[in-house]
Design an enzyme around this catalytic site. Structure first.
Site, short mmCIF file in Angstrom:
data_model
loop_
_atom_site.label_atom_id
_atom_site.label_comp_id
_atom_site.label_asym_id
_atom_site.label_seq_id
_atom_site.Cartn_x
_atom_site.Cartn_y
_atom_site.Cartn_z
N ASP A 14 0.84 -1.20 0.00
CA ASP A 14 0.00 0.00 0.00
C ASP A 14 0.88 1.25 0.00
O ASP A 14 1.98 1.25 0.55
CB ASP A 14 -0.89 -0.02 1.25
CG ASP A 14 -2.06 0.93 1.13
OD1 ASP A 14 -2.28 1.49 0.04
OD2 ASP A 14 -2.76 1.14 2.14
N HIS A 31 2.98 3.41 -9.00
CA HIS A 31 2.83 1.98 -9.29
C HIS A 31 4.09 1.44 -9.98
O HIS A 31 4.49 0.30 -9.72
CB HIS A 31 1.59 1.74 -10.16
CG HIS A 31 0.31 2.14 -9.47
ND1 HIS A 31 0.06 1.80 -8.15
CD2 HIS A 31 -0.79 2.82 -9.90
CE1 HIS A 31 -1.14 2.27 -7.81
NE2 HIS A 31 -1.67 2.90 -8.85
N LEU A 125 11.28 -20.27 -4.34
CA LEU A 125 10.24 -19.37 -3.81
C LEU A 125 8.97 -19.56 -4.61
O LEU A 125 8.99 -19.59 -5.84
CB LEU A 125 10.69 -17.91 -3.91
CG LEU A 125 9.67 -16.87 -3.44
CD1 LEU A 125 9.57 -16.88 -1.91
CD2 LEU A 125 10.04 -15.46 -3.90
C1 FPP Z 1 -1.40 0.16 -3.59
O1 FPP Z 1 -1.13 1.52 -3.57
C2 FPP Z 1 -1.12 -0.52 -4.87
C3 FPP Z 1 -2.07 -1.06 -5.73
C4 FPP Z 1 -3.49 -0.97 -5.50
C5 FPP Z 1 -1.81 -1.79 -6.97
C6 FPP Z 1 -0.58 -1.72 -7.71
C7 FPP Z 1 0.54 -2.55 -7.23
C8 FPP Z 1 1.67 -2.59 -7.92
C9 FPP Z 1 1.83 -1.84 -9.18
C10 FPP Z 1 2.79 -3.48 -7.53
C11 FPP Z 1 2.71 -4.62 -8.49
C12 FPP Z 1 3.65 -5.68 -8.25
C13 FPP Z 1 3.94 -6.62 -9.16
C14 FPP Z 1 4.85 -7.69 -8.78
C15 FPP Z 1 3.44 -6.65 -10.55
P1 FPP Z 1 -2.33 2.57 -3.59
O2 FPP Z 1 -2.52 3.01 -4.98
O3 FPP Z 1 -3.54 1.99 -2.93
O4 FPP Z 1 -1.69 3.70 -2.72
P2 FPP Z 1 -2.47 4.85 -1.88
O5 FPP Z 1 -3.23 4.16 -0.78
O6 FPP Z 1 -1.35 5.68 -1.37
O7 FPP Z 1 -3.36 5.59 -2.84
#
Ligand code: FPP
Length: 236
Positions: A14, A31, A125
């Protein structure tokens, strides 16, 4: 003290959006850095005794976000699989995507199947990416399957959900909730809520989390150390 061999760690990644906003960048930039943080975590995990790592990449509720952000996130998943699958294979990682596959594009579905097949022999893993994932939905699907088979025991239920009890759930960026992540599997998991935003998460954070985990006393509802009569009975 905990033994750290063969741990299942789940991470709620997060804080990508906040990381980007605090730098005056668009959310997708957070992201992009989030993918880098995931790469660092998967590299460090086997050396820290983690055998299964489940990363919460996209929840079934994340579809509520603006379509541009959702598209950017899915492009990143596709790129990650395209670019990282062979590296994962060489490093002995077994990739698995958990969650629904009927709402994602056929192209991404194919890429996932390819990545899973390419890395199927990995033993260092088990990397599980939770995409379009909802733990409550997974529990309901398992219940439906098991009711059809007339099996309702805990073992069968755990197996139907992937057979993987979680030892530790880490959530970054300070919120203290599980947000529909591994609810059954985390019945006895240790929970850690860290202030660090996910894009800043590095090996030292994971090391510290595992070190804190190893000092926690897990009793699974029992007593530690076992009272003398129980200990004697078990030893016999
Ligand atoms: C959380 O931050 C992240 C997400 C909802 C999705 C995206 C995740 C990634 C891009 C990492 C992906 C990993 C791999 C291995 C492909 P948020 O957007 O909820 O943050 P905020 O709460 O600060 O708005």
């Amino acid at each position: 003290m905990q033994s750290n061999s063969g741990l299942h760690v789940g991470i709620i990644m997060d804080g990508n959006g906040r990381w980007a906003s605090s730098r005056g960048l668009p959310r997708w930039a957070g992201h992009v850095q989030g993918v880098e943080a995931a790469r660092r975590a998967t590299e460090a995990a086997p050396e820290l005794g983690i055998r299964t790592l489940t990363l919460y990449a996209f929840s079934a509720d994340n579809w509520k976000r603006p379509v541009e952000e959702v598209s950017a996130i899915f492009r990143l998943f596709d790129q990650y699989l395209e670019r990282e699958t062979q590296t994962c294979r060489k490093r002995g990682l077994r990739l698995e995507v958990i969650g629904r596959r009927d709402r994602i594009s056929p192209a991404l579905r194919q890429r996932i199947e390819w990545a899973e097949q390419q890395t199927a022999r990995g033993t260092n893993l088990h990397l599980r990416l939770a995409i379009d994932y909802s733990s409550r939905e997974a529990i309901l699907r398992a219940a439906e399957t098991l009711l059809r088979k007339r099996r309702t025991d805990r073992e069968s239920f755990s197996r139907a959900l992937g057979g993987c009890d979680t030892d530790l759930v880490i959530r970054t960026a300070g919120e203290q909730r599980l947000s529909d992540f591994l609810l059954w599997e985390s019945a006895y998991a240790e929970l850690m809520f860290l202030p660090v935003l996910w894009p800043d998460f590095d090996r030292s954070h994971l090391e510290q989390a595992i070190s804190d985990f190893s000092r926690r006393e897990r009793r699974f509802g029992g007593l530690n150390p076992l009272p003398a009569p129980a200990a004697i009975e078990l030893a016999g």
